[in-house]
Design a protein around this motif. Sequence first.
Motif, PDB file in Angstrom:
ATOM      1  N   TYR A   2       0.570  -1.141  -0.084  1.00  0.00           N
ATOM      2  CA  TYR A   2      -0.363  -0.318   0.189  1.00  0.00           C
ATOM      3  C   TYR A   2       1.009   1.314   0.301  1.00  0.00           C
ATOM      4  CZ  TYR A   2      -4.071   2.716   0.824  1.00  0.00           C
ATOM      5  OH  TYR A   2      -5.500   2.859   0.324  1.00  0.00           O
ATOM      6  N   ARG A   3       0.294   2.558  -0.327  1.00  0.00           N
ATOM      7  CA  ARG A   3       1.184   3.620  -1.772  1.00  0.00           C
ATOM      8  C   ARG A   3       0.575   4.965  -0.787  1.00  0.00           C
ATOM      9  NH1 ARG A   3       4.565   5.256  -6.464  1.00  0.00           N
ATOM     10  NH2 ARG A   3       2.978   6.553  -6.653  1.00  0.00           N
ATOM     11  N   LYS A   4       1.343   5.558  -0.253  1.00  0.00           N
ATOM     12  CA  LYS A   4       0.511   7.005  -0.598  1.00  0.00           C
ATOM     13  C   LYS A   4       1.692   7.871  -0.406  1.00  0.00           C
ATOM     14  CE  LYS A   4      -3.457   7.202   2.269  1.00  0.00           C
ATOM     15  NZ  LYS A   4      -4.795   8.090   2.894  1.00  0.00           N
ATOM     16  N   THR A   5       1.431   9.201  -1.152  1.00  0.00           N
ATOM     17  CA  THR A   5       2.556  10.100  -1.477  1.00  0.00           C
ATOM     18  C   THR A   5       1.494  12.111  -1.618  1.00  0.00           C
ATOM     19  OG1 THR A   5       3.950   9.196  -3.387  1.00  0.00           O
ATOM     20  CG2 THR A   5       3.778  11.028  -3.193  1.00  0.00           C
ATOM     21  N   VAL A   6       2.344  12.687  -0.147  1.00  0.00           N
ATOM     22  CA  VAL A   6       2.220  13.424   0.305  1.00  0.00           C
ATOM     23  C   VAL A   6       3.778  14.638  -0.218  1.00  0.00           C
ATOM     24  CG1 VAL A   6       0.420  13.238   1.858  1.00  0.00           C
ATOM     25  CG2 VAL A   6       3.022  13.513   2.332  1.00  0.00           C
ATOM     26  N   GLU A   7       3.163  16.074  -0.741  1.00  0.00           N
ATOM     27  CA  GLU A   7       3.707  17.229  -0.595  1.00  0.00           C
ATOM     28  C   GLU A   7       3.885  17.543   0.601  1.00  0.00           C
ATOM     29  OE1 GLU A   7       5.839  17.815  -3.400  1.00  0.00           O
ATOM     30  OE2 GLU A   7       4.939  15.980  -4.190  1.00  0.00           O
ATOM     31  N   ALA A  91       9.350  18.929  -0.860  1.00  0.00           N
ATOM     32  CA  ALA A  91       9.916  17.859  -0.001  1.00  0.00           C
ATOM     33  C   ALA A  91       8.386  17.174  -1.233  1.00  0.00           C
ATOM     34  CB  ALA A  91      10.615  17.136   0.855  1.00  0.00           C
ATOM     35  N   SER A  92       9.357  15.663  -1.456  1.00  0.00           N
ATOM     36  CA  SER A  92       8.206  14.845  -1.539  1.00  0.00           C
ATOM     37  C   SER A  92       7.854  13.887  -0.177  1.00  0.00           C
ATOM     38  CB  SER A  92       7.822  14.499  -3.276  1.00  0.00           C
ATOM     39  OG  SER A  92       6.624  13.397  -3.801  1.00  0.00           O
ATOM     40  N   VAL A  93       6.769  13.011   0.087  1.00  0.00           N
ATOM     41  CA  VAL A  93       7.056  12.190   1.471  1.00  0.00           C
ATOM     42  C   VAL A  93       6.225  10.825   0.260  1.00  0.00           C
ATOM     43  CG1 VAL A  93       6.890  11.123   3.595  1.00  0.00           C
ATOM     44  CG2 VAL A  93       7.193  13.873   2.892  1.00  0.00           C
ATOM     45  N   THR A  94       6.682   9.945   0.631  1.00  0.00           N
ATOM     46  CA  THR A  94       6.152   8.246   0.102  1.00  0.00           C
ATOM     47  C   THR A  94       6.050   8.102   0.971  1.00  0.00           C
ATOM     48  OG1 THR A  94       6.775   9.146  -2.260  1.00  0.00           O
ATOM     49  CG2 THR A  94       5.784   6.903  -1.836  1.00  0.00           C
ATOM     50  N   VAL A  95       5.089   7.451   1.521  1.00  0.00           N
ATOM     51  CA  VAL A  95       4.652   6.070   2.667  1.00  0.00           C
ATOM     52  C   VAL A  95       3.587   4.521   1.656  1.00  0.00           C
ATOM     53  CG1 VAL A  95       3.892   5.444   4.777  1.00  0.00           C
ATOM     54  CG2 VAL A  95       4.643   7.655   4.640  1.00  0.00           C
ATOM     55  N   ILE A  96       5.607   3.922   1.868  1.00  0.00           N
ATOM     56  CA  ILE A  96       4.863   2.454   1.360  1.00  0.00           C
ATOM     57  C   ILE A  96       4.754   1.192   2.417  1.00  0.00           C
ATOM     58  CG2 ILE A  96       6.004   0.481  -0.164  1.00  0.00           C
ATOM     59  CD1 ILE A  96       7.753   2.867  -1.303  1.00  0.00           C
ATOM     60  N   ALA A  97       3.954   0.484   2.740  1.00  0.00           N
ATOM     61  CA  ALA A  97       3.812  -0.867   3.438  1.00  0.00           C
ATOM     62  C   ALA A  97       3.906  -1.950   2.792  1.00  0.00           C
ATOM     63  CB  ALA A  97       2.419  -0.389   4.758  1.00  0.00           C
ATOM     64  N   GLY A  98       4.125  -2.790   3.570  1.00  0.00           N
ATOM     65  CA  GLY A  98       4.500  -4.038   2.541  1.00  0.00           C
ATOM     66  C   GLY A  98       4.468  -4.972   3.745  1.00  0.00           C
ATOM     67  N   GLY A  99       4.511  -6.025   3.256  1.00  0.00           N
ATOM     68  CA  GLY A  99       5.333  -6.931   4.176  1.00  0.00           C
ATOM     69  C   GLY A  99       4.266  -7.938   4.879  1.00  0.00           C
ATOM     70  N   GLU A 126       1.499  14.025   9.759  1.00  0.00           N
ATOM     71  CA  GLU A 126       0.844  15.369  10.395  1.00  0.00           C
ATOM     72  C   GLU A 126       1.068  16.468  11.330  1.00  0.00           C
ATOM     73  OE1 GLU A 126      -3.444  13.791   9.027  1.00  0.00           O
ATOM     74  OE2 GLU A 126      -3.292  14.338   6.946  1.00  0.00           O
ATOM     75  N   ASP A 127       0.891  15.510  12.280  1.00  0.00           N
ATOM     76  CA  ASP A 127       1.499  16.226  13.475  1.00  0.00           C
ATOM     77  C   ASP A 127       2.241  17.265  13.295  1.00  0.00           C
ATOM     78  OD1 ASP A 127      -0.792  15.496  14.192  1.00  0.00           O
ATOM     79  OD2 ASP A 127      -0.084  12.927  15.431  1.00  0.00           O
ATOM     80  N   VAL A 128       3.855  16.129  12.791  1.00  0.00           N
ATOM     81  CA  VAL A 128       5.115  16.861  12.806  1.00  0.00           C
ATOM     82  C   VAL A 128       5.099  17.934  11.558  1.00  0.00           C
ATOM     83  CG1 VAL A 128       7.517  16.112  11.816  1.00  0.00           C
ATOM     84  CG2 VAL A 128       5.509  14.191  13.573  1.00  0.00           C
ATOM     85  N   CYS A 129       4.137  17.664  10.920  1.00  0.00           N
ATOM     86  CA  CYS A 129       4.378  19.093   9.861  1.00  0.00           C
ATOM     87  C   CYS A 129       3.553  20.292  10.876  1.00  0.00           C
ATOM     88  CB  CYS A 129       3.869  18.851   8.812  1.00  0.00           C
ATOM     89  SG  CYS A 129       4.477  17.314   7.814  1.00  0.00           S
ATOM     90  N   ILE A 136       0.897  20.576   4.055  1.00  0.00           N
ATOM     91  CA  ILE A 136       0.415  19.112   3.363  1.00  0.00           C
ATOM     92  C   ILE A 136      -0.391  18.908   1.959  1.00  0.00           C
ATOM     93  CG2 ILE A 136      -0.088  16.357   4.002  1.00  0.00           C
ATOM     94  CD1 ILE A 136       1.165  17.008   6.349  1.00  0.00           C
ATOM     95  N   ASP A 137      -0.216  18.687   1.385  1.00  0.00           N
ATOM     96  CA  ASP A 137      -0.550  18.464  -0.273  1.00  0.00           C
ATOM     97  C   ASP A 137      -0.674  17.220   0.216  1.00  0.00           C
ATOM     98  OD1 ASP A 137      -1.228  21.161   0.126  1.00  0.00           O
ATOM     99  OD2 ASP A 137      -0.135  21.530  -1.136  1.00  0.00           O
ATOM    100  N   PRO A 138      -2.296  16.387  -0.563  1.00  0.00           N
ATOM    101  CA  PRO A 138      -1.870  15.012  -0.802  1.00  0.00           C
ATOM    102  C   PRO A 138      -1.614  15.151  -2.679  1.00  0.00           C
ATOM    103  CG  PRO A 138      -4.089  15.555  -0.487  1.00  0.00           C
ATOM    104  CD  PRO A 138      -3.789  17.201   0.232  1.00  0.00           C
TER     105      PRO A 138
END
Length: 141
Positions: A2-7, A91-99, A126-129, A136-138
Amino acid sequence: MYRKTVEVRGTAVEELPESLHNSLREADGKEEKTVQLGGSLYGSSDQNDGKSVVRHSGNGFEVIVAEQYYLRTNSDLQVTIVIERKATDQASVTVIAGGGATGLGPLSWDLGSESAQTDTIVSMLEDVCDQLGLSIDPDER
């Protein structure tokens, strides 16, 4: 997987990797350690005692890798966070979860652990930002 990217935008983008890494390590220390009883279906019951949150730096990017054991799927789920600096304030932040799935081949299932963990990491981001004054923009990729 599963993957999500935010700016992420703001003057404190440079502080984001370290702050997110610290938040992940703090969250890892607060969680109760899951103890697996007996052997798994696919191997021994030994848990890895190594670091469950690791950070790697490169030229213009950072990678944070975190691992968590899920009892409900009897598997270790890994989250990889890639922070790519695009400008001094972006920055672009991509979060990828697997396994996080269990089973063999097409019969494997994750019972929502991969998407739930991705959403948890994005919420933490989001909390850190918010703390750093970043927006943050999706990014719909």
